[in-house]
Design a protein around this motif. Structure first.
Motif, PDB file in Angstrom:
ATOM      1  N   GLU A  70       0.832  -1.210   0.000  1.00  0.00           N
ATOM      2  CA  GLU A  70       0.000   0.000   0.000  1.00  0.00           C
ATOM      3  C   GLU A  70       0.867   1.261   0.000  1.00  0.00           C
ATOM      4  OE1 GLU A  70      -2.906   2.175   3.177  1.00  0.00           O
ATOM      5  OE2 GLU A  70      -3.034  -0.020   3.075  1.00  0.00           O
ATOM      6  N   LEU A  71       1.903   1.255   0.813  1.00  0.00           N
ATOM      7  CA  LEU A  71       2.793   2.426   0.882  1.00  0.00           C
ATOM      8  C   LEU A  71       3.532   2.627  -0.440  1.00  0.00           C
ATOM      9  CD1 LEU A  71       4.160   1.936   4.505  1.00  0.00           C
ATOM     10  CD2 LEU A  71       2.566   3.722   3.720  1.00  0.00           C
ATOM     11  N   SER A  74       1.488   4.325  -2.870  1.00  0.00           N
ATOM     12  CA  SER A  74       1.341   5.752  -2.550  1.00  0.00           C
ATOM     13  C   SER A  74       2.631   6.533  -2.784  1.00  0.00           C
ATOM     14  CB  SER A  74       0.903   5.917  -1.092  1.00  0.00           C
ATOM     15  OG  SER A  74      -0.354   5.341  -0.890  1.00  0.00           O
ATOM     16  N   PHE A  76       5.876   5.659  -1.645  1.00  0.00           N
ATOM     17  CA  PHE A  76       6.961   5.468  -0.682  1.00  0.00           C
ATOM     18  C   PHE A  76       7.832   4.300  -1.109  1.00  0.00           C
ATOM     19  CE2 PHE A  76       3.672   7.621   1.747  1.00  0.00           C
ATOM     20  CZ  PHE A  76       4.401   8.622   2.364  1.00  0.00           C
ATOM     21  N   LEU A 130       5.719   9.670   5.873  1.00  0.00           N
ATOM     22  CA  LEU A 130       5.389   8.281   6.181  1.00  0.00           C
ATOM     23  C   LEU A 130       4.535   8.161   7.447  1.00  0.00           C
ATOM     24  CD1 LEU A 130       5.774   5.422   5.127  1.00  0.00           C
ATOM     25  CD2 LEU A 130       7.904   5.293   6.411  1.00  0.00           C
ATOM     26  N   LYS A 132       2.185  10.160   8.527  1.00  0.00           N
ATOM     27  CA  LYS A 132       0.784  10.415   8.148  1.00  0.00           C
ATOM     28  C   LYS A 132       0.213   9.228   7.367  1.00  0.00           C
ATOM     29  CE  LYS A 132      -2.219  13.752   5.921  1.00  0.00           C
ATOM     30  NZ  LYS A 132      -2.329  14.953   5.115  1.00  0.00           N
ATOM     31  N   ALA A 133       1.039   8.590   6.566  1.00  0.00           N
ATOM     32  CA  ALA A 133       0.583   7.467   5.746  1.00  0.00           C
ATOM     33  C   ALA A 133       0.240   6.226   6.574  1.00  0.00           C
ATOM     34  CB  ALA A 133       1.638   7.122   4.692  1.00  0.00           C
ATOM     35  N   ASP A 136      -4.388   6.745  10.561  1.00  0.00           N
ATOM     36  CA  ASP A 136      -5.688   6.969   9.938  1.00  0.00           C
ATOM     37  C   ASP A 136      -6.674   7.295  11.047  1.00  0.00           C
ATOM     38  OD1 ASP A 136      -7.513   7.149   7.878  1.00  0.00           O
ATOM     39  OD2 ASP A 136      -7.285   5.072   7.239  1.00  0.00           O
TER      40      ASP A 136
END
Length: 180
Positions: A70-71, A74, A76, A130, A132-133, A136
């Motif tokens: 997922e990262l 996005s 990363f 990272l 903030k990523a 949630d």
């Protein structure tokens, strides 16, 4: 898909990232042999500063490889061990496990889940944004921490990529994971 170990990592220093290894050895009541966080009392520097006699509920750090996927999607650049985890998994929703769940890994190792990892400022030093990523909020505005779980070693043994992971849930009612 069954749950499996995709990578294992260990570092003798308090570095943020941990290099991947061919295998790690878990030691009952202590953690990962050769890792900076090995011991019966807390080893994370911020926690040692507060009270070095606290029990070490953070002997082993696990992250699901699906978070890395997922990262990466996005933008990363994150791989196994980069976020300080000892065991990277695939095919198991680590964050939904209750406190006290037991993970039997490979032939002999057993880890008891103690709680959630609380990401710290080091995560943004590793890659800006990272933190903030991996955080949630749910519908009620409660903070959701997605940077892995922590556990203690109940039974030692070798852990390596490809090892199967079997989950044993504790008796109900289950307790949601909290930060340890």
């Amino acid at each position: 898909m069954s749950a499996v170990v995709t990578a294992v990592s260990c570092s003798p220093t308090h570095s943020f990232s941990k290099p991947n290894r061919n295998c790690i050895r878990l030691l009952a009541g202590l953690g990962v042999e050769g890792d900076a966080h090995l011991g019966t009392t807390v080893k994370h520097r911020s926690r040692v500063k507060k009270d070095p006699s606290q029990p070490n509920l953070r002997q082993v750090h696990l992250i699901h490889a699906e978070l890395h996927d997922e990262l990466k999607a996005s933008g990363f650049d994150v791989s196994a061990g980069d976020m300080g985890e000892n065991v990277t998994t695939r095919g198991i929703d680590l964050l939904s496990l209750p406190a006290g769940a037991r993970l039997q890994i490979g032939e002999a190792a057993v880890i008891e889940v103690t709680g959630l990892r609380n990401p710290c400022v080091q995560i943004d030093r590793f890659q800006k944004g990272l933190m903030k990523a991996v955080l949630d909020k749910d519908e009620q505005g409660n903070l959701i921490r997605r940077s892995g779980i922590m556990g203690i070693v109940l039974e030692g043994g070798e852990v390596k990529p490809g090892d199967a992971i079997r989950v044993e849930l504790p008796p109900e009612p289950h307790q949601r994971l909290a930060v340890v």
